[in-house]
Design a protein around this motif. Structure first.
Motif, PDB file in Angstrom:
ATOM      1  N   UNK A 125       0.519  -1.282   0.341  1.00 37.94           N
ATOM      2  CA  UNK A 125      -0.017   0.326   0.243  1.00 37.94           C
ATOM      3  C   UNK A 125       1.263   1.026  -0.578  1.00 37.94           C
ATOM      4  N   UNK A 126       1.371   1.419  -0.924  1.00 36.03           N
ATOM      5  CA  UNK A 126       2.613   2.631  -1.355  1.00 36.03           C
ATOM      6  C   UNK A 126       1.586   4.048  -2.094  1.00 36.03           C
ATOM      7  N   UNK A 127       0.970   4.893  -1.062  1.00 36.44           N
ATOM      8  CA  UNK A 127       1.350   6.276  -2.558  1.00 36.44           C
ATOM      9  C   UNK A 127       1.553   7.173  -2.395  1.00 36.44           C
ATOM     10  N   UNK A 128       2.714   7.634  -3.579  1.00 34.43           N
ATOM     11  CA  UNK A 128       3.491   8.732  -3.395  1.00 34.43           C
ATOM     12  C   UNK A 128       3.223   9.239  -4.509  1.00 34.43           C
ATOM     13  N   UNK A 129       3.396  10.596  -4.721  1.00 33.96           N
ATOM     14  CA  UNK A 129       4.048  11.355  -6.270  1.00 33.96           C
ATOM     15  C   UNK A 129       4.756  12.323  -6.559  1.00 33.96           C
ATOM     16  N   UNK A 130       5.268  12.307  -7.391  1.00 29.74           N
ATOM     17  CA  UNK A 130       6.271  13.417  -7.481  1.00 29.74           C
ATOM     18  C   UNK A 130       5.655  14.338  -8.686  1.00 29.74           C
ATOM     19  N   UNK A 131       5.760  15.355  -8.168  1.00 25.46           N
ATOM     20  CA  UNK A 131       5.628  16.781  -9.150  1.00 25.46           C
ATOM     21  C   UNK A 131       6.696  17.317 -10.018  1.00 25.46           C
ATOM     22  N   UNK A 132       6.331  17.687 -11.596  1.00 23.76           N
ATOM     23  CA  UNK A 132       7.542  17.663 -12.393  1.00 23.76           C
ATOM     24  C   UNK A 132       8.814  18.519 -11.849  1.00 23.76           C
ATOM     25  N   UNK A 133      10.144  17.858 -12.133  1.00 24.43           N
ATOM     26  CA  UNK A 133      10.775  18.940 -11.396  1.00 24.43           C
ATOM     27  C   UNK A 133      11.320  18.665 -10.215  1.00 24.43           C
ATOM     28  N   UNK A 134      10.483  17.324  -9.188  1.00 27.22           N
ATOM     29  CA  UNK A 134      10.167  16.704  -7.812  1.00 27.22           C
ATOM     30  C   UNK A 134      11.909  15.837  -7.572  1.00 27.22           C
ATOM     31  N   UNK A 135      12.989  15.865  -7.281  1.00 26.61           N
ATOM     32  CA  UNK A 135      13.884  14.588  -6.589  1.00 26.61           C
ATOM     33  C   UNK A 135      12.965  14.323  -5.200  1.00 26.61           C
ATOM     34  N   UNK A 136      13.166  13.066  -5.501  1.00 28.84           N
ATOM     35  CA  UNK A 136      12.484  12.366  -4.282  1.00 28.84           C
ATOM     36  C   UNK A 136      13.927  11.198  -3.857  1.00 28.84           C
ATOM     37  N   UNK A 137      14.263  11.127  -3.180  1.00 33.20           N
ATOM     38  CA  UNK A 137      14.733  10.116  -2.602  1.00 33.20           C
ATOM     39  C   UNK A 137      14.290   9.286  -1.633  1.00 33.20           C
ATOM     40  N   UNK A 138      14.233   8.141  -1.483  1.00 34.54           N
ATOM     41  CA  UNK A 138      13.762   6.414  -1.019  1.00 34.54           C
ATOM     42  C   UNK A 138      14.778   6.313  -0.191  1.00 34.54           C
ATOM     43  N   UNK A 139      14.340   5.847   1.537  1.00 34.02           N
ATOM     44  CA  UNK A 139      15.732   5.241   1.629  1.00 34.02           C
ATOM     45  C   UNK A 139      15.141   4.333   2.935  1.00 34.02           C
ATOM     46  N   UNK A 140      15.984   3.300   3.578  1.00 32.58           N
ATOM     47  CA  UNK A 140      15.350   1.891   4.306  1.00 32.58           C
ATOM     48  C   UNK A 140      15.884   1.197   3.950  1.00 32.58           C
ATOM     49  N   UNK A 141      15.448  -0.054   4.834  1.00 33.95           N
ATOM     50  CA  UNK A 141      16.708  -0.619   5.144  1.00 33.95           C
ATOM     51  C   UNK A 141      16.612  -1.656   4.059  1.00 33.95           C
TER      52      UNK A 141
END
Ligand code: ADP
Ligand code: MG
Length: 234
Positions: free
Chosen positions: A13-29
């Motif tokens: 159940x992942x709910x994510x969005x990125x606007x144009x030009x966004x940098x989203x970093x995903x971290x986790x084990x």
């Protein structure tokens, strides 16, 4: 969005969005589902449930032309996956010719432009085996950029590199971000995430435990699981 392999639910159940030009970093084990998430965005894996939309097109719609949708998304992996038997220019021009149908002259012009962008204008004739890991990764980035993507996905792009080569690759990512590229970056480089990401997403056990502005999630996490993770990687 959900993804299972057999009865193992990896993304829950992942709910994510990125606007144009966004940098989203995903971290986790390790094992938290970061690669699976990126692979779903590129439809290298088909989500078990839910929808993914890129630039207004729902790529999970069965009526969507998947190949066309995929062309709008560039992906760079931990391992560089260059064609060993082709020189750098060949690595950059082959997919443009095969997938986009560009003629050689056009493909070479685009390739040279992107090699310059990653600081390797002078290595067009080199073979992958003659390059350092950091240079190979920059070639892989230039190859992805040569396809003209709207979104770039990076799955631990510096994890296979010797420490002294990490900086050059991160510099290229930083520059791309500055140019307004929409990016999702799985990384363990917390200083990079903090500096470049608009948002940081902490994934654990297939759920988003915490997300928010980079300085907040990395600098002042709310959840115990995020704090635990950061203590281990920082
Ligand atoms: P991360 O990138 O965060 O380390 P992954 O997305 O690679 O995590 O893996 C998350 C979980 O999904 C792991 O338990 C892994 O074993 C499982 N997994 C990933 N890909 C597959 C696959 N193709 N088939 C079965 N299980 C998979
Ligand atoms: Mg991974």
């Amino acid at each position: 969005m959900r993804k299972s392999f057999g009865d193992h639910q990896v993304l829950r159940g992942i709910d994510l969005d990125a606007a144009p030009g966004d940098v989203v970093c995903v971290i986790g084990p390790s094992g938290s589902g970061k690669s699976t998430l990126l692979r779903c965005v590129n439809l290298l894996e088909v989500p078990s449930a839910g929808r993914i939309t890129v630039g207004g097109t729902e790529i999970t719609d069965p009526d969507t032309d998947i190949d066309a949708a995929r062309r709008r998304i560039g992906m760079v992996f931990q391992q560089f996956h260059l064609f060993p038997h082709l020189d750098v220019l060949g690595n950059l021009t082959l997919p443009q010719r095969r997938v986009l149908g560009r003629d050689t002259e056009h493909a070479v012009a685009v390739a040279r432009e992107n090699l310059a962008r990653v600081g390797l204008a002078d290595r067009a004739a080199a073979y992958p085996s003659q390059l350092s890991g950091g240079q190979q990764q920059r070639v892989a980035i230039a190859r992805a950029l040569s396809m003209g993507p709207e979104v770039m996905l990076f799955d631990e792009p510096t994890s296979a590199l010797d420490p002294e080569l990490v900086g050059d690759v991160l510099a290229v990512l930083r520059e791309l971000a500055g140019d307004g590229m929409t990016m999702m970056v799985v990384t363990h480089e917390m200083a990079f995430a903090r500096e470049v990401a608009d948002r940081v997403v902490f994934l654990d056990g297939g759920v988003v435990v915490e997300e928010g502005p980079a300085a907040r999630v990395v600098g002042d996490p709310v959840h115990e699981r995020t704090r635990d993770f950061l203590r281990r990687v920082l």
